[in-house]
Scaffold this motif. Sequence first.
Motif, mmCIF file in Angstrom:
data_model
loop_
_atom_site.group_PDB
_atom_site.id
_atom_site.type_symbol
_atom_site.label_atom_id
_atom_site.label_comp_id
_atom_site.label_asym_id
_atom_site.label_seq_id
_atom_site.Cartn_x
_atom_site.Cartn_y
_atom_site.Cartn_z
ATOM 1 N N ALA A 198 0.833 -1.202 0.000
ATOM 2 C CA ALA A 198 0.000 0.000 0.000
ATOM 3 C C ALA A 198 0.866 1.249 0.000
ATOM 4 C CB ALA A 198 -0.903 0.009 1.237
ATOM 5 N N ASP A 199 0.294 2.320 -0.566
ATOM 6 C CA ASP A 199 0.997 3.606 -0.510
ATOM 7 C C ASP A 199 0.748 4.239 0.858
ATOM 8 O OD1 ASP A 199 -1.512 4.790 -0.533
ATOM 9 O OD2 ASP A 199 -1.425 5.356 -2.653
ATOM 10 N N ALA A 200 1.258 5.442 1.020
ATOM 11 C CA ALA A 200 1.191 6.073 2.348
ATOM 12 C C ALA A 200 -0.238 6.293 2.810
ATOM 13 C CB ALA A 200 1.940 7.400 2.322
ATOM 14 N N GLU A 201 -1.168 6.419 1.869
ATOM 15 C CA GLU A 201 -2.585 6.620 2.232
ATOM 16 C C GLU A 201 -3.324 5.296 2.400
ATOM 17 O OE1 GLU A 201 -1.283 8.767 -0.379
ATOM 18 O OE2 GLU A 201 -0.853 9.972 1.412
ATOM 19 N N GLY A 202 -2.599 4.220 2.237
ATOM 20 C CA GLY A 202 -3.237 2.923 2.423
ATOM 21 C C GLY A 202 -3.871 2.358 1.159
ATOM 22 N N ARG A 203 -3.639 3.002 0.030
ATOM 23 C CA ARG A 203 -4.234 2.476 -1.209
ATOM 24 C C ARG A 203 -3.345 1.387 -1.765
ATOM 25 N NH1 ARG A 203 -5.424 7.851 -1.080
ATOM 26 N NH2 ARG A 203 -7.663 8.243 -0.942
ATOM 27 N N LEU A 204 -3.965 0.297 -2.148
ATOM 28 C CA LEU A 204 -3.186 -0.862 -2.592
ATOM 29 C C LEU A 204 -2.554 -0.590 -3.952
ATOM 30 C CD1 LEU A 204 -5.663 -3.638 -1.458
ATOM 31 C CD2 LEU A 204 -3.300 -3.408 -0.679
ATOM 32 N N ILE A 205 -1.251 -0.807 -4.017
ATOM 33 C CA ILE A 205 -0.555 -0.732 -5.304
ATOM 34 C C ILE A 205 -0.111 -2.125 -5.745
ATOM 35 C CG2 ILE A 205 0.167 1.664 -5.021
ATOM 36 C CD1 ILE A 205 2.914 0.589 -4.073
ATOM 37 N N GLY A 206 -0.059 -3.031 -4.795
ATOM 38 C CA GLY A 206 0.298 -4.409 -5.130
ATOM 39 C C GLY A 206 -0.604 -5.358 -4.364
ATOM 40 N N PHE A 207 -0.977 -6.444 -5.024
ATOM 41 C CA PHE A 207 -1.912 -7.394 -4.404
ATOM 42 C C PHE A 207 -1.514 -8.804 -4.826
ATOM 43 C CE2 PHE A 207 -5.657 -9.983 -4.095
ATOM 44 C CZ PHE A 207 -6.297 -9.536 -2.954
ATOM 45 N N GLY A 208 -1.103 -9.598 -3.884
ATOM 46 C CA GLY A 208 -0.754 -10.983 -4.190
ATOM 47 C C GLY A 208 -1.544 -11.939 -3.313
#
Lengths: 736, 326
Positions: free
Chosen positions: A298-308
């Motif tokens: 997740a980025d600093a705001e908690g948004r997922l940039i990677g998902f495994g």
Amino acid sequence: MTRSLTMDEPDERNRLDAMAQGVIGKPLDRPEGPLKVSGSATYAAEYRYKIPGCVEGVLVTATIARGEVTLLDESSVRDLPGFIAVISDERMIARPAQGGAGESPVRKVREVQYYGQPIALVVAETFEQARHAAKHLKVEYREEPDALVDPADERATFEPFEDPTIQGDLEGSMRQAAHAVDVIYTTEGHNSAAMEPHASIAQWDGETLTLYSSLQMLRFNRKELADALGIEPEKVHLLSPYVGGGFGSKLGISPEGVAAAVAAIRLGRPVRVVMLRQQVFQCVMRRSETRQRLRLAADAEGRLIGFGHEAWVSNLPEEEFAEPVLQASEFLYPGENRVLDLQLARVHRVTAGSVRAPGEAVGMQALEAAMDELAEASGIDPVELRLRNIPERHPSEDIPYSSRKLEECLRSGAERFGWDKGPRRPCQRREGEWWIGSGMATATRVHNLNEAHARVTLRGDGTAEVASDMTDIGTGTYAVLGQIAAEMLGLDPAAVDVKLGDTAFPPGSGSGGSWGASSTGSAVFEACEGIREELARKLGCAEAGLTLKDGHAVSGNRKVPLADLLEGRDVEEIGHFKPGKIAEAFAAAMYGAFFTEVAVNAYSGEVRIRRFTGAFSLGRVLNEKTATSQCMGGMVWGIGSALTEDLVFDPRDGHIVNPDLAEYHLPVNLDVPHLDVLLVEERDPAGSPLQSKGVGELGICGAAGAIANAIYNACGVRPRSFPITPDKLLPGLPEV
Amino acid sequence: MRAFTYSRAEAVTHAAEQTRDGARLIAGGTNLLDLMKLEIERPDELVDINRLELGTIDEQDGGLRIGALVTNSACAADERIRRDYPVLARAILAGATFQLRNKATTGGNLCQRTRCYYFYNRDQPCNKREPGSGCSALGGFNRIHAILGASESCIATYPGDMAVALAALDAKVEIAAVDGSIRSVPVRAFHRLPGDTPERDNVLEPGEVITAVVLPSPAGGAQLYRKVRDRASYAFALVSIACVLGMEDGRISHASLAFGGLAHKPWHDERVDALLLGREPSDALFDEAADVLLADARGYGANDFKIPMTKRVLKAVLREATGENA
């Protein structure tokens, strides 16, 4: 007449809301309820008392994991009281059929592939005699040594079950992430443990087989039986008017039905075969254990940039089913860098197949527990983290979402529960011996539809009948189908008879995958559309100008009792519903949110659920009462999955160690608090012509994750291994 | 299920004669019938003792005599039991379900057989079920098995709750013989350790019938029954503790502890009671008690957790019984 409706695009007409009767969605009682609670609804095994000359068969099951039966010594039981025959026939099946197979499962009963596999049937005059003889039949084997029975065995090899989803660079995103979680969760095997054991009575009339059985999907089951027996499907007449729970274990035929049919033709007598409770565990099906790796970046705001999400599961050789653990992970959360990979090992354990909410039941609980770990790592409130991760577009496919009320569920569920958005740290609240904590999770389950037929007859007297081979496995199908017809035809639901569970009726969708009400309900709906047109014609108006209410047809200033309009003649239509292209055009799913408060005993590690709220959006709710009950049932399953249910296999021969209801621990009343279910108003035009979606499974999907998260919040221990039994919490609990 | 004959006993001596000749007695049948269906119990003759006059609770020598046929429900609901022997009522209510307790009897419950998974599976070796065939639990799944007093022949546990409380209360089992004579066996000595004859659960001999359980005069003090299990009801104990403990002038004046789920019998260790007697309660003392209790404890893999669990739960029980805060 047959009217077909193929759903290729969203059905925006919202016909049901335009009807006048006002019964759709109402919390009506099930019409068959009084029969069930008074013991007068006839279940499969109970037909025996109506069938003279019926004898009893009991399955003989293998006591080795792998090998070959070299001898079934009939002389060892021939002199036992009541003994009639030992039957081990090449038509008999060694496993259940997978849901929707429509063909015979693996036969070869003398070739043993798992401990507990049926190898023969012993028939005797009474059940007790048959059970005794089945226990004492002398069997010899040529045993293959060192059968692989445990997926944890180092010899187990996992192979991809389907093409993995690989997008972008997950590893890179994990390195770049402001907050990342890389964890492994495990779940144990589950058994459906329906209250009614699998049971069949077979009776032949010439070349036609009548089978009273406990099954979920008759139109498929008919083909499966015919294929196993080598006869035409038209020669199989199946009856399952009442089913005492299925949960996937009765989607396909199971070994007792074919064994009964074979024995009945061999002996020229009706034969009943009821599985012993231990056999329901040992020779029907299990939910696979799972090992799941979750990588969340997740980025600093908690948004997922990677998902495994990778999962390892098991099944028997030759089975074409692997627990679809990643089903919800495909669409629930964003993250342009993705890896989704499902791996399957072949082991010699009882067949793995569909158990209520296959995939999401175990996939979501691990995912939602991992999301809680991400919430902790990022310092973001768990509800807020989820709100920030509702993707605008499907993360892998170029398709839109259909109606999705996840945000409403999260917000309304949090409000109803009284969710505290303040900072979260474990071990903050203690009441006497108990650590108290709260947790939440998202719910989601894919929406499925299936082809279905139903016949609706508006009788000359102004009452109606709905008929389909659709089943009611305890879900409320009788009530819901009657309500749809009553709404469409302007009738009191009490004036609609619903007849189900008989292959003499048009083939319905069957009960499975939460599709029953929306699919067969749409067939009922379409049949009613045809009847409405016929009534409009009789009344001499356009269908658009026809109002049906309280047994009257109304158009303009004319109001005619239906019985008068029909002049004593029935109007009959068969509705045929086909899912069409809609299934591929949208990512359609049901959504929800769980909130729970648990107590963990500081000394013993025992967990008690104190409060449990679920907010769910399921498209149009067809019957508020039965829908609520389904959600509650799902949440109870979630409690079992979180805390108690554990199908244990002996590491040496793969037999199930705890194959009964005393030792396979389902939640009991005292484990279940008041369940607070909130149904969020929704219409989903892509869900079905009724704008409804599936109800039967959503309540499980993620529920155990909420409980695990609450346990962590209470006492600071995350075992990452379900079920969370006291022994798993003890090592991490604070000293006392 | 094998065919068997069924008859009703008209007198205790008649029932005793029948057991001498190999018959099994049936009262509530809550355990026996399950075992017969599985053919783990295979009696040729079943003698129903429900018509014997053993169904009352009577005052005797300052204590109570509980007839063998008093149901678990009736016993737990009896005003005198609830007032003077609350540990017994609590233990009974911690066991089974309403429905089972309505049928299960005092005598029958004492004879309840183990819940070892392998004992229940006729297709697996089990020394208790088939002497000499081996113990499958040793190398198998043994989460619910014994940590105290087990042997290489058998690591099964006695599964009941009622008898654990009776052991803490130092009750006696009244047993009648064919000739009408009565012997009295302390509950603490009624069940056996498995040794190399695990097929024998207890000291009851052929030709004998349990007629009553006799409670001594009330001990007073705090009486607790604490049961740890995998679900809130209808599960056997992982660990259970029955505690009868009195305090005087800040010191423990009486202590009697018994443990369930740990051994082939309700476990009672004189040394633990003796250690506590006359001492001021403290966490150090409670730890010492656990260390004495568990000095010879041994796990078999899946049940290793019972050792730390027992220690923690014992502390909870002793804190509560002595009024120390949790």
